[in-house]
Design a protein around this motif. Structure first.
Motif, PDB file in Angstrom:
ATOM      1  N   PHE A   1      25.450  -6.424   7.794  1.00 48.07           N
ATOM      2  CA  PHE A   1      24.156  -6.694   7.165  1.00 48.07           C
ATOM      3  C   PHE A   1      23.933  -8.193   7.032  1.00 48.07           C
ATOM      4  O   PHE A   1      24.880  -8.967   6.899  1.00 48.07           O
ATOM      5  CB  PHE A   1      24.085  -6.046   5.776  1.00 48.07           C
ATOM      6  CG  PHE A   1      24.260  -4.556   5.789  1.00 48.07           C
ATOM      7  CD1 PHE A   1      23.243  -3.719   6.186  1.00 48.07           C
ATOM      8  CD2 PHE A   1      25.485  -4.002   5.415  1.00 48.07           C
ATOM      9  CE1 PHE A   1      23.416  -2.349   6.212  1.00 48.07           C
ATOM     10  CE2 PHE A   1      25.667  -2.630   5.434  1.00 48.07           C
ATOM     11  CZ  PHE A   1      24.631  -1.803   5.837  1.00 48.07           C
ATOM     12  N   VAL A   2      22.660  -8.571   7.035  1.00 43.65           N
ATOM     13  CA  VAL A   2      22.250  -9.959   6.824  1.00 43.65           C
ATOM     14  C   VAL A   2      21.386 -10.009   5.562  1.00 43.65           C
ATOM     15  O   VAL A   2      20.378  -9.304   5.476  1.00 43.65           O
ATOM     16  CB  VAL A   2      21.437 -10.477   8.025  1.00 43.65           C
ATOM     17  CG1 VAL A   2      20.904 -11.880   7.746  1.00 43.65           C
ATOM     18  CG2 VAL A   2      22.280 -10.471   9.289  1.00 43.65           C
ATOM     19  N   PRO A   3      21.785 -10.794   4.542  1.00 40.07           N
ATOM     20  CA  PRO A   3      20.932 -10.938   3.358  1.00 40.07           C
ATOM     21  C   PRO A   3      19.703 -11.774   3.684  1.00 40.07           C
ATOM     22  O   PRO A   3      19.806 -12.815   4.325  1.00 40.07           O
ATOM     23  CB  PRO A   3      21.843 -11.640   2.347  1.00 40.07           C
ATOM     24  CG  PRO A   3      22.867 -12.346   3.172  1.00 40.07           C
ATOM     25  CD  PRO A   3      23.045 -11.552   4.434  1.00 40.07           C
ATOM     26  N   ILE A   4      18.526 -11.304   3.236  1.00 36.88           N
ATOM     27  CA  ILE A   4      17.290 -12.046   3.506  1.00 36.88           C
ATOM     28  C   ILE A   4      16.568 -12.447   2.219  1.00 36.88           C
ATOM     29  O   ILE A   4      15.608 -13.216   2.259  1.00 36.88           O
ATOM     30  CB  ILE A   4      16.339 -11.254   4.437  1.00 36.88           C
ATOM     31  CG1 ILE A   4      16.084  -9.847   3.923  1.00 36.88           C
ATOM     32  CG2 ILE A   4      16.928 -11.182   5.839  1.00 36.88           C
ATOM     33  CD1 ILE A   4      15.131  -9.034   4.801  1.00 36.88           C
ATOM     34  N   ALA A   5      17.026 -11.914   1.081  1.00 40.11           N
ATOM     35  CA  ALA A   5      16.521 -12.275  -0.249  1.00 40.11           C
ATOM     36  C   ALA A   5      17.462 -11.610  -1.246  1.00 40.11           C
ATOM     37  O   ALA A   5      18.235 -10.725  -0.865  1.00 40.11           O
ATOM     38  CB  ALA A   5      15.073 -11.805  -0.450  1.00 40.11           C
ATOM     39  N   PRO A   6      17.438 -12.007  -2.521  1.00 34.00           N
ATOM     40  CA  PRO A   6      18.299 -11.329  -3.494  1.00 34.00           C
ATOM     41  C   PRO A   6      18.050  -9.821  -3.509  1.00 34.00           C
ATOM     42  O   PRO A   6      16.923  -9.351  -3.713  1.00 34.00           O
ATOM     43  CB  PRO A   6      17.898 -11.983  -4.824  1.00 34.00           C
ATOM     44  CG  PRO A   6      17.422 -13.346  -4.437  1.00 34.00           C
ATOM     45  CD  PRO A   6      16.729 -13.158  -3.121  1.00 34.00           C
TER      46      PRO A   6
ATOM     47  N   TYR B   1      18.267  -6.747   2.307  1.00 32.03           N
ATOM     48  CA  TYR B   1      19.141  -6.895   3.470  1.00 32.03           C
ATOM     49  C   TYR B   1      18.478  -6.316   4.711  1.00 32.03           C
ATOM     50  O   TYR B   1      17.610  -5.451   4.642  1.00 32.03           O
ATOM     51  CB  TYR B   1      20.470  -6.160   3.235  1.00 32.03           C
ATOM     52  CG  TYR B   1      21.265  -6.694   2.081  1.00 32.03           C
ATOM     53  CD1 TYR B   1      22.190  -7.715   2.262  1.00 32.03           C
ATOM     54  CD2 TYR B   1      21.078  -6.187   0.796  1.00 32.03           C
ATOM     55  CE1 TYR B   1      22.928  -8.214   1.191  1.00 32.03           C
ATOM     56  CE2 TYR B   1      21.809  -6.681  -0.275  1.00 32.03           C
ATOM     57  CZ  TYR B   1      22.721  -7.688  -0.068  1.00 32.03           C
ATOM     58  OH  TYR B   1      23.444  -8.176  -1.130  1.00 32.03           O
ATOM     59  N   ARG B   2      18.970  -6.811   5.851  1.00 31.25           N
ATOM     60  CA  ARG B   2      18.569  -6.248   7.129  1.00 31.25           C
ATOM     61  C   ARG B   2      19.830  -5.818   7.877  1.00 31.25           C
ATOM     62  O   ARG B   2      20.815  -6.563   7.932  1.00 31.25           O
ATOM     63  CB  ARG B   2      17.791  -7.264   7.967  1.00 31.25           C
ATOM     64  CG  ARG B   2      17.210  -6.671   9.273  1.00 31.25           C
ATOM     65  CD  ARG B   2      16.409  -7.712  10.045  1.00 31.25           C
ATOM     66  NE  ARG B   2      15.232  -8.147   9.316  1.00 31.25           N
ATOM     67  CZ  ARG B   2      14.089  -7.464   9.269  1.00 31.25           C
ATOM     68  NH1 ARG B   2      13.981  -6.310   9.916  1.00 31.25           N
ATOM     69  NH2 ARG B   2      13.061  -7.939   8.610  1.00 31.25           N
TER      70      ARG B   2
ATOM     71  N   GLY C   1      29.153   1.043   1.194  1.00 35.20           N
ATOM     72  CA  GLY C   1      29.941  -0.079   0.721  1.00 35.20           C
ATOM     73  C   GLY C   1      29.082  -1.172   0.124  1.00 35.20           C
ATOM     74  O   GLY C   1      29.448  -1.800  -0.884  1.00 35.20           O
ATOM     75  N   LEU C   2      27.924  -1.400   0.727  1.00 32.26           N
ATOM     76  CA  LEU C   2      27.024  -2.439   0.215  1.00 32.26           C
ATOM     77  C   LEU C   2      26.490  -2.076  -1.167  1.00 32.26           C
ATOM     78  O   LEU C   2      26.386  -2.938  -2.052  1.00 32.26           O
ATOM     79  CB  LEU C   2      25.873  -2.645   1.202  1.00 32.26           C
ATOM     80  CG  LEU C   2      24.960  -3.831   0.943  1.00 32.26           C
ATOM     81  CD1 LEU C   2      25.723  -5.143   0.992  1.00 32.26           C
ATOM     82  CD2 LEU C   2      23.816  -3.851   1.959  1.00 32.26           C
ATOM     83  N   LEU C   3      26.179  -0.808  -1.389  1.00 32.49           N
ATOM     84  CA  LEU C   3      25.729  -0.366  -2.712  1.00 32.49           C
ATOM     85  C   LEU C   3      26.820  -0.588  -3.761  1.00 32.49           C
ATOM     86  O   LEU C   3      26.546  -1.039  -4.879  1.00 32.49           O
ATOM     87  CB  LEU C   3      25.333   1.107  -2.664  1.00 32.49           C
ATOM     88  CG  LEU C   3      23.967   1.407  -2.019  1.00 32.49           C
ATOM     89  CD1 LEU C   3      23.897   2.867  -1.588  1.00 32.49           C
ATOM     90  CD2 LEU C   3      22.836   1.097  -2.988  1.00 32.49           C
TER      91      LEU C   3
ATOM     92  N   PRO D   1      16.157   4.187   8.228  1.00 29.13           N
ATOM     93  CA  PRO D   1      15.737   3.476   9.446  1.00 29.13           C
ATOM     94  C   PRO D   1      16.486   2.164   9.628  1.00 29.13           C
ATOM     95  O   PRO D   1      17.032   1.592   8.680  1.00 29.13           O
ATOM     96  CB  PRO D   1      14.239   3.222   9.208  1.00 29.13           C
ATOM     97  CG  PRO D   1      13.843   4.158   8.117  1.00 29.13           C
ATOM     98  CD  PRO D   1      15.064   4.343   7.276  1.00 29.13           C
ATOM     99  N   MET D   2      16.494   1.682  10.870  1.00 22.65           N
ATOM    100  CA  MET D   2      17.071   0.366  11.161  1.00 22.65           C
ATOM    101  C   MET D   2      16.043  -0.697  10.779  1.00 22.65           C
ATOM    102  O   MET D   2      15.429  -1.347  11.622  1.00 22.65           O
ATOM    103  CB  MET D   2      17.444   0.277  12.636  1.00 22.65           C
ATOM    104  CG  MET D   2      18.590   1.180  13.030  1.00 22.65           C
ATOM    105  SD  MET D   2      20.192   0.612  12.413  1.00 22.65           S
ATOM    106  CE  MET D   2      20.617  -0.618  13.627  1.00 22.65           C
ATOM    107  N   ASP D   3      15.873  -0.852   9.473  1.00 23.09           N
ATOM    108  CA  ASP D   3      14.855  -1.759   8.959  1.00 23.09           C
ATOM    109  C   ASP D   3      15.374  -2.383   7.667  1.00 23.09           C
ATOM    110  O   ASP D   3      16.360  -1.905   7.072  1.00 23.09           O
ATOM    111  CB  ASP D   3      13.555  -0.992   8.697  1.00 23.09           C
ATOM    112  CG  ASP D   3      12.348  -1.911   8.642  1.00 23.09           C
ATOM    113  OD1 ASP D   3      12.517  -3.147   8.755  1.00 23.09           O
ATOM    114  OD2 ASP D   3      11.225  -1.387   8.477  1.00 23.09           O
ATOM    115  N   ALA D   4      14.723  -3.423   7.206  1.00 28.76           N
ATOM    116  CA  ALA D   4      15.119  -4.077   5.969  1.00 28.76           C
ATOM    117  C   ALA D   4      14.981  -3.122   4.793  1.00 28.76           C
ATOM    118  O   ALA D   4      14.136  -2.218   4.789  1.00 28.76           O
ATOM    119  CB  ALA D   4      14.271  -5.319   5.752  1.00 28.76           C
TER     120      ALA D   4
END
Length: 265
Positions: free
Chosen positions: A10-15, A18-19, A40-42, A72-75
């Motif tokens: 994952f890439v963080p894009i704001a607090p 993620y994307r 895991g991210l949760l 979906p493969m979305d933010a």
């Protein structure tokens, strides 16, 4: 749309936002997210939220995930709320929202720890050692970027039963620390795919949840899973696993399955 980054899931894009990268593609549909890494991210978001508001440390003892639908493969966005605050026991909920709807929730009990090493013990069978378990190509059975990223070893025990060692190929987030517990919770959902009773081309058996009861934080890079899958006669199923590191058992997990034959088999 996913982000083609080679060194993380994952890439963080704001607090709290993620994307996914291409490494998160799912097993049932590579154009949707595999649910394992986001679990895991949760957990990591709950741990981060906990650390931001307390100086003492409670640890996740039970994690229950409910999967509300495909991801979906979305933010997406993750929010965290304390449901039941307490000095030594807390119930905390993390909610993942994508494209305007809730996709997955995690309710976790966090408990205070103490030294019980002198009375520790368990009744679980031993796991075949990592060195005695041959390499296995996980992607020979399942498609998707996440499965391709997981290194696996396996001994097939019986129909719907296997002992496997797995380790994820990438961190949840590049250049960001992740606890061993969150890392474990970011891979154990593969248990259902490690021991299928029938080939996924013949029968669909996705899980709608995952509950992990945790004995201790894992150590090392590899996780062992002693897994068995059961199908009932009316479209219900369960996959149950004991999770190990190279020292011994660390957790037990169960996944509820919806079993759907794709054709007469």
């Amino acid at each position: 749309m996913s982000t083609p980054v080679a060194d993380a899931y994952f890439v963080p894009i704001a607090p709290g936002r993620y994307r996914p990268t291409d490494h998160v593609g799912g097993g049932w549909n590579p154009d949707e997210q595999h649910i394992a890494p986001v679990m895991g991210l949760l957990a990591r978001e709950i741990e981060t939220h906990h650390a931001s508001r307390r100086t003492d440390v409670l640890t996740i003892s039970r994690a229950t995930y409910d999967i509300h639908g495909v991801l979906p493969m979305d933010a997406f966005d993750i929010s965290v709320d304390v449901i039941r605050p307490g000095r030594t026991i807390e119930l905390v909920e993390a909610t993942l929202t994508c494209q305007g709807r809730i996709a997955i929730t995690l309710r976790a009990w966090l408990l205070a720890t103490s030294d019980t090493s002198t009375i520790a013990g368990d009744g679980f069978p031993s796991m075949p050692p990592l060195a005695d378990t041959p390499p296995w190509d996980f992607s020979s059975l399942w498609p998707g970027g996440f499965v391709r990223s997981v290194e696996a070893r396996q001994i097939k025990v019986d129909t719907g039963q296997a002992t496997s060692w797995v380790r994820p190929g990438f961190p949840l987030i590049a250049d960001a620390a992740t606890s061993p517990l969150a890392r474990m919770l970011g891979v154990v959902d593969v248990a259902n795919g490690l021991c299928p009773r029938r080939l996924p081309g013949d029968v669909a058996f996705p899980n709608v949840d995952l509950t992990a009861h945790i004995l201790r934080s894992p150590e090392g890079g590899w996780l062992g899973l002693a897994s068995h899958a059961s199908f009932g006669p009316a479209g219900l199923g369960v996959t149950h696993s004991t999770v190990y590191d190279e020292r011994g058992p660390v957790a037990v997990i169960s996944q509820s399955l919806t079993v759907r034959p794709k054709a007469a088999v």
